[in-house]
Design an enzyme around this catalytic site. Structure first.
Site, PDB file in Angstrom:
ATOM      1  N   GLY A  25     -28.371  39.220   9.271  1.00  0.00           N
ATOM      2  CA  GLY A  25     -29.026  38.134  10.008  1.00  0.00           C
ATOM      3  C   GLY A  25     -29.633  37.118   9.052  1.00  0.00           C
ATOM      4  O   GLY A  25     -29.217  37.018   7.897  1.00  0.00           O
ATOM      5  N   LEU A  27     -29.116  33.996   9.178  1.00  0.00           N
ATOM      6  CA  LEU A  27     -27.830  33.405   8.790  1.00  0.00           C
ATOM      7  C   LEU A  27     -28.005  32.012   8.196  1.00  0.00           C
ATOM      8  O   LEU A  27     -28.862  31.237   8.613  1.00  0.00           O
ATOM      9  CB  LEU A  27     -26.916  33.327  10.026  1.00  0.00           C
ATOM     10  CG  LEU A  27     -26.621  34.676  10.689  1.00  0.00           C
ATOM     11  CD1 LEU A  27     -25.683  34.483  11.883  1.00  0.00           C
ATOM     12  CD2 LEU A  27     -26.033  35.678   9.703  1.00  0.00           C
ATOM     13  N   HIS A  28     -27.156  31.727   7.214  1.00  0.00           N
ATOM     14  CA  HIS A  28     -27.124  30.400   6.600  1.00  0.00           C
ATOM     15  C   HIS A  28     -25.662  29.994   6.416  1.00  0.00           C
ATOM     16  O   HIS A  28     -24.753  30.748   6.797  1.00  0.00           O
ATOM     17  CB  HIS A  28     -27.894  30.398   5.270  1.00  0.00           C
ATOM     18  CG  HIS A  28     -27.486  31.506   4.338  1.00  0.00           C
ATOM     19  ND1 HIS A  28     -26.252  31.564   3.742  1.00  0.00           N
ATOM     20  CD2 HIS A  28     -28.146  32.621   3.931  1.00  0.00           C
ATOM     21  CE1 HIS A  28     -26.161  32.633   2.991  1.00  0.00           C
ATOM     22  NE2 HIS A  28     -27.300  33.323   3.096  1.00  0.00           N
ATOM     23  N   HIS A  31     -23.060  32.585   5.277  1.00  0.00           N
ATOM     24  CA  HIS A  31     -22.522  33.486   6.305  1.00  0.00           C
ATOM     25  C   HIS A  31     -21.540  32.741   7.207  1.00  0.00           C
ATOM     26  O   HIS A  31     -20.497  33.263   7.578  1.00  0.00           O
ATOM     27  CB  HIS A  31     -23.653  34.018   7.207  1.00  0.00           C
ATOM     28  CG  HIS A  31     -24.688  34.829   6.499  1.00  0.00           C
ATOM     29  ND1 HIS A  31     -25.976  34.394   6.316  1.00  0.00           N
ATOM     30  CD2 HIS A  31     -24.622  36.062   5.951  1.00  0.00           C
ATOM     31  CE1 HIS A  31     -26.672  35.325   5.692  1.00  0.00           C
ATOM     32  NE2 HIS A  31     -25.876  36.346   5.447  1.00  0.00           N
ATOM     33  N   GLN A  55     -30.976  50.217   2.483  1.00  0.00           N
ATOM     34  CA  GLN A  55     -30.637  49.517   1.244  1.00  0.00           C
ATOM     35  C   GLN A  55     -31.843  48.818   0.607  1.00  0.00           C
ATOM     36  O   GLN A  55     -31.699  48.121  -0.382  1.00  0.00           O
ATOM     37  CB  GLN A  55     -29.462  48.558   1.449  1.00  0.00           C
ATOM     38  CG  GLN A  55     -29.765  47.319   2.286  1.00  0.00           C
ATOM     39  CD  GLN A  55     -28.493  46.541   2.583  1.00  0.00           C
ATOM     40  OE1 GLN A  55     -27.698  46.906   3.438  1.00  0.00           O
ATOM     41  NE2 GLN A  55     -28.273  45.451   1.874  1.00  0.00           N
ATOM     42  N   ASP A 143     -22.875  38.135  -3.953  1.00  0.00           N
ATOM     43  CA  ASP A 143     -23.252  39.524  -4.241  1.00  0.00           C
ATOM     44  C   ASP A 143     -22.067  40.195  -4.927  1.00  0.00           C
ATOM     45  O   ASP A 143     -21.377  41.039  -4.350  1.00  0.00           O
ATOM     46  CB  ASP A 143     -23.627  40.242  -2.937  1.00  0.00           C
ATOM     47  CG  ASP A 143     -24.879  39.634  -2.325  1.00  0.00           C
ATOM     48  OD1 ASP A 143     -25.899  39.553  -3.019  1.00  0.00           O
ATOM     49  OD2 ASP A 143     -24.820  39.200  -1.158  1.00  0.00           O
ATOM     50  N   GLN A 146     -21.931  43.995  -5.194  1.00  0.00           N
ATOM     51  CA  GLN A 146     -21.687  44.567  -3.862  1.00  0.00           C
ATOM     52  C   GLN A 146     -20.177  44.507  -3.543  1.00  0.00           C
ATOM     53  O   GLN A 146     -19.612  45.462  -3.001  1.00  0.00           O
ATOM     54  CB  GLN A 146     -22.493  43.806  -2.817  1.00  0.00           C
ATOM     55  CG  GLN A 146     -22.149  44.184  -1.390  1.00  0.00           C
ATOM     56  CD  GLN A 146     -23.134  43.628  -0.374  1.00  0.00           C
ATOM     57  OE1 GLN A 146     -24.207  44.182  -0.205  1.00  0.00           O
ATOM     58  NE2 GLN A 146     -22.793  42.559   0.304  1.00  0.00           N
ATOM     59  N   SER A 179     -30.518  34.337   2.158  1.00  0.00           N
ATOM     60  CA  SER A 179     -31.565  34.426   3.179  1.00  0.00           C
ATOM     61  C   SER A 179     -32.945  34.480   2.532  1.00  0.00           C
ATOM     62  O   SER A 179     -33.942  34.077   3.122  1.00  0.00           O
ATOM     63  CB  SER A 179     -31.367  35.681   4.026  1.00  0.00           C
ATOM     64  OG  SER A 179     -30.072  35.663   4.580  1.00  0.00           O
TER      65      SER A 179
HETATM   66  O1  PAF Z   1     -24.691  41.536   2.135  1.00  0.00           O
HETATM   67  C1  PAF Z   1     -25.384  41.925   3.099  1.00  0.00           C
HETATM   68  O2  PAF Z   1     -25.925  41.132   3.871  1.00  0.00           O
HETATM   69  C2  PAF Z   1     -25.586  43.418   3.310  1.00  0.00           C
HETATM   70  O3  PAF Z   1     -25.673  44.086   2.086  1.00  0.00           O
HETATM   71  C3  PAF Z   1     -24.526  44.050   4.202  1.00  0.00           C
HETATM   72  C4  PAF Z   1     -23.141  43.977   3.568  1.00  0.00           C
HETATM   73  C5  PAF Z   1     -24.497  43.338   5.540  1.00  0.00           C
HETATM   74  C6  PAF Z   1     -24.858  45.522   4.434  1.00  0.00           C
HETATM   75  O4  PAF Z   1     -26.090  45.674   5.065  1.00  0.00           O
END
Ligand code: PAF
Length: 273
Positions: A25, A27-28, A31, A55, A143, A146, A179
């Protein structure tokens, strides 16, 4: 646009390519660009909105993480998302007995500064993939680690999903959209764009053939002079996240810094961003 809050309310449409954009959420444009790309490439687009507690570290910003579901849903609808999965914590974690953990690629950088962070990410993303069953999933390259971790999880656990990693979206002054940028005071916001400028300068020096170690010393010094506390800055291989001492075509420069109470991460490639 449909909103579903428990997995049982979702049935994957037969024969339609499903694109999935997982989010927390707040959001920008970053996203929304993922959602637009999913819209162009898939017949059905699903997003998720879930601030994933597993996380966040104990001293991190889980409680104050920005939440505005009504506005997020409006934005999803505005870019043509078909369905949003917005579960609560009890739905996602009735127990916390199973963890999906990726080794190796999680150990340095964000993994070292945020112990447990990637176990939370891979656990929730694995659950979301099982629930939504997407054909393609979209993540932002901002990220970078990630992306490397999720790629490894998908390969190691044979998830039948195509991963689409998309370019970082930046503010006009170069600051990578996040965010967490909304935590910056106006003075910090003004200074935050020097991170991107410093990375670009470091890249130019490296491209001119200067030793990578020297480029890193100089960018660290420059960032510290500009008031950032530097967690790390490094040239790395984006597949393994290992540091490199010679540049290859896909090498990337990554950095994490703190400005006041706000932590910013960014990365750039040799030829893009
Ligand atoms: O990148 C994110 O916003 C979060 O790490 C994700 C991938 C939605 C997992 O919670």
């Amino acid at each position: 646009m449909r909103v579903f809050r428990v997995p049982q309310e979702w049935r994957k449409p037969e024969g339609a390519r499903v694109g999935f954009v997982p989010t927390m959420g707040a959001l920008h444009e970053g996203h929304l660009s993922l959602m637009r790309q999913a819209r162009r490439e898939c017949a059905v687009v699903v997003a998720s909105i879930f601030v994933n507690p597993t996380q966040f570290g104990p001293n991190e910003d889980y409680e104050r993480y920005p939440r505005d579901e009504a506005e997020d849903l409006r934005l999803c609808e505005s870019v043509g998302v078909d369905a949003v999965f917005a579960p609560d914590v009890r739905t996602m974690y009735p127990r916390r007995t199973t963890v999906v953990a990726v080794r190796g690629v999680t150990e340095r950088w964000e993994g070292a500064f945020r112990p447990g962070h990637f176990d939370g990410v891979t656990t929730v993303v694995a659950k979301l993939f099982h629930i939504v069953q997407p054909d393609a999933a979209y993540f932002g390259l901002k990220d970078l680690q990630q992306c490397a971790v999720i790629r490894r999880m998908v390969e190691d656990l044979n998830f039948p999903v195509e991963l689409r990693f998309c370019a970082t979206v930046r503010e006009p002054d170069g600051l990578a959209m996040s965010s967490r940028n909304r935590y910056l005071t106006s003075e910090e916001r003004r200074r935050a764009s020097s991170l991107y400028r410093a990375l670009c300068e470091c890249r130019s020096e490296a491209a001119e053939g200067r030793s990578l170690a020297i480029t890193l010393d100089r960018v660290r010094m420059r960032l510290e002079q500009e008031g950032f506390a530097v967690d790390y800055v490094a040239w790395i291989d984006p597949q393994t996240m290992d540091p490199v001492d010679r540049l290859k075509e896909d090498s990337r420069l990554i950095a994490a810094v703190r400005l006041g109470g706000v932590r910013l991460i960014d990365n750039i490639g040799l030829h893009e961003d």
